[in-house]
Design an enzyme around this catalytic site. Structure first.
Site, PDB file in Angstrom:
ATOM      1  N   GLU A 214      -4.417  -8.496   0.446  1.00  0.00           N
ATOM      2  CA  GLU A 214      -5.414  -8.391   2.018  1.00  0.00           C
ATOM      3  C   GLU A 214      -7.212  -8.357   1.770  1.00  0.00           C
ATOM      4  O   GLU A 214      -7.633  -7.858   0.830  1.00  0.00           O
ATOM      5  CB  GLU A 214      -4.950  -7.168   2.990  1.00  0.00           C
ATOM      6  CG  GLU A 214      -3.442  -7.215   3.576  1.00  0.00           C
ATOM      7  CD  GLU A 214      -2.976  -5.568   3.974  1.00  0.00           C
ATOM      8  OE1 GLU A 214      -4.475  -4.665   4.261  1.00  0.00           O
ATOM      9  OE2 GLU A 214      -2.413  -5.757   4.428  1.00  0.00           O
TER      10      GLU A 214
ATOM     11  N   GLU B 135       0.796  -1.563   0.462  1.00  0.00           N
ATOM     12  CA  GLU B 135       0.252   0.059   0.096  1.00  0.00           C
ATOM     13  C   GLU B 135       1.140   1.456  -0.056  1.00  0.00           C
ATOM     14  O   GLU B 135       0.738   2.115   1.217  1.00  0.00           O
ATOM     15  CB  GLU B 135      -1.308  -0.473   1.269  1.00  0.00           C
ATOM     16  CG  GLU B 135      -1.578  -0.794   1.272  1.00  0.00           C
ATOM     17  CD  GLU B 135      -3.016  -1.093   2.344  1.00  0.00           C
ATOM     18  OE1 GLU B 135      -2.832  -0.368   2.491  1.00  0.00           O
ATOM     19  OE2 GLU B 135      -3.794  -1.931   2.190  1.00  0.00           O
TER      20      GLU B 135
END
Length: 449
Positions: free
Chosen positions: A353, A166
């Site tokens: 995720e 991220e």
């Protein structure tokens, strides 16, 4: 009743991150990270929580491996604490830090679980931050040295690598919005950092290729899916800016060797430019083996001049929400995967995720978290749809194995399949653990809805 059968080689896994679970912050030569520093400043983290102990996985990793084996997953995504390997970010290697990860990786392999390693999950060594952090291009060199050390050390043991987790969070959330470490609030600074992280990614991928390692390497951005409230051009453009900021901004340079035009123009109106140096885009655009996607929620948005940098306002549509306040809209994952295929072609994708914050507590020793199990089911159905449409989704990693340190939320938000009592550190398997266990072991599930 509907049955959803997944491919026989589909990887079932779960995921964690070093600072969120390890603890042992000053153990065996580990250096301080920006999250150690940030969490100690009053007001940065809920209730002043820190990751000093977290889930104590530095000492309890064998217990956690046993949980993974019981869960029946075939892969485990974890991250490495850079400052355990290089306490000062560069310089001499800390052998005790390497030894810890060897013990972890060996334990996974002995139990039939493939290690899936993330090199950077936001915990930059503080010593590098003191020299300018990711705004200083010397940090790129330090990161590549760290990555080379890990590749060399774990050659033959780890064959799946993620360079950055991220990167939007590590750049814009952390250095423009100031919500995560190190807590800056400067759009140009955040843009510099995002670019430098991508250069570090590209150089690392090239190093992996040039060294002849056998395996796969990719990156894991967070997918923010936004659905236009109306069909107006303004609402559509606002949503595309949302999608581009967390995703395309980091993937277009890899696949197309350029930043998305809509955001470049938008940022230039703010006086912000990307600090591209000669050769940077060639470096960034090194071919990757897969794209990791972290997906949690979708939103419905509309154009609003007063709605922050992107002028994109979320509209409350009455969706059910998790306990962190994120709307549950699983179809957004299906639409995201189609968006990626239409834009980048037949790329390999892992869902690196996906999970829900559900704060259910144990009742008579049992955690009845049916909402989490339903969340997992809804999203797996959308992944199954995507695979049926020909999208190359290779695996799913539930976030997270354990309740853990949820960054600025401290220990107030729980995403785990396993409940952690943060006072005693006792682990309790939730109902969702057993639900996901059946899916991971069978490779299929049924739904009566």
């Amino acid at each position: 009743m509907s049955m959803f059968q997944f491919p026989s080689d589909f990887k079932w896994g779960t995921a964690t991150a070093s600072y969120q679970i390890e603890g042992g912050y000053n153990t065996d030569g580990r250096g301080m990270s920006i999250w150690d520093t940030f969490s100690r400043k009053p007001g940065n983290v809920f209730r002043g929580d820190t990751g000093d102990v977290a889930c104590d996985s530095y000492y309890r990793y064998q217990e956690d491996i046993a949980l993974l084996k019981e869960l029946g997953v075939t892969t485990y995504r974890f991250s490495v604490s850079w400052s355990r390997i290089f306490p000062n970010g560069t310089g001499e290697v800390n052998q005790k830090g390497l030894d810890y990860y060897h013990r972890l990786v060996d334990g996974l392999i002995e139990n039939g679980i493939e290690p899936f390693c993330t090199l950077y999950h936001w915990d930059l060594p503080q010593a590098l931050e003191d020299k300018g952090g990711w705004n200083n291009r010397e940090t790129i060199d330090a990161y590549v040295c760290y990555a080379k050390t890990m590749f060399r050390e774990f050659d033959g043991k780890i064959s799946s690598w993620i360079t950055l987790n991220e990167p939007w969070c590590a750049s814009y959330l952390s250095n423009y919005l100031g919500i995560h470490a190190p807590g800056n609030k400067n759009l140009q600074l955040a843009t510099n950092i995002a670019h430098h992280m991508l250069v570090a990614h590209g150089r690392t991928v090239k190093e992996y290729r040039d060294s002849g390692y056998r395996g796969e390497i990719g990156i894991a951005p967070n997918m923010t899916w936004a659905i236009p409230y109306t069909s107006s051009p303004e609402d559509k453009a606002a949503c595309l800016r949302n999608i581009a900021w967390t995703g395309d901004w980091f993937t277009d340079p890899i696949y197309f060797k350029k930043y998305p035009r809509n955001l470049l123009d938008w940022f230039e109106k703010e006086g912000v430019k990307v600090p591209v140096e000669e050769g940077d885009m060639d470096v960034i655009s090194q071919p990757i083996d897969f794209l990791g996607i972290n997906y949690y929620a979708a939103s419905v948005n509309r154009f609003n001049e007063g709605a922050g940098l992107l002028q994109s306002e979320e509209v409350d549509m009455g969706f059910e929400r998790t306990d962190i306040g994120w709307p549950i809209e699983a179809k957004g994952l299906y639409e995201s995967l189609h968006y990626l295929k239409e834009k980048y072609g037949d790329i390999a994708v892992y869902i690196t995720e996906n999970g829900a914050c559900i704060n259910d507590e144990p009742v008579n020793g049992r955690v009845y978290d049916e909402r989490r199990a339903n969340y997992i089911k809804q999203h797996l159905i959308q992944i199954h749809r995507s695979i049926a449409d020909g999208i190359n989704v290779k695996g799913y990693m539930a976030w997270s194995l354990l309740d853990n340190f949820e960054w600025a939320e401290g220990y107030s938000k729980r995403f785990g399949l396993v409940f952690v009592n943060f006072r005693t550190l006792e682990r309790t398997k939730k109902d969702s653990f057993y639900y996901y266990q059946r899916i991971a072991k069978n490779g299929w599930f049924e739904s009566t809805e």
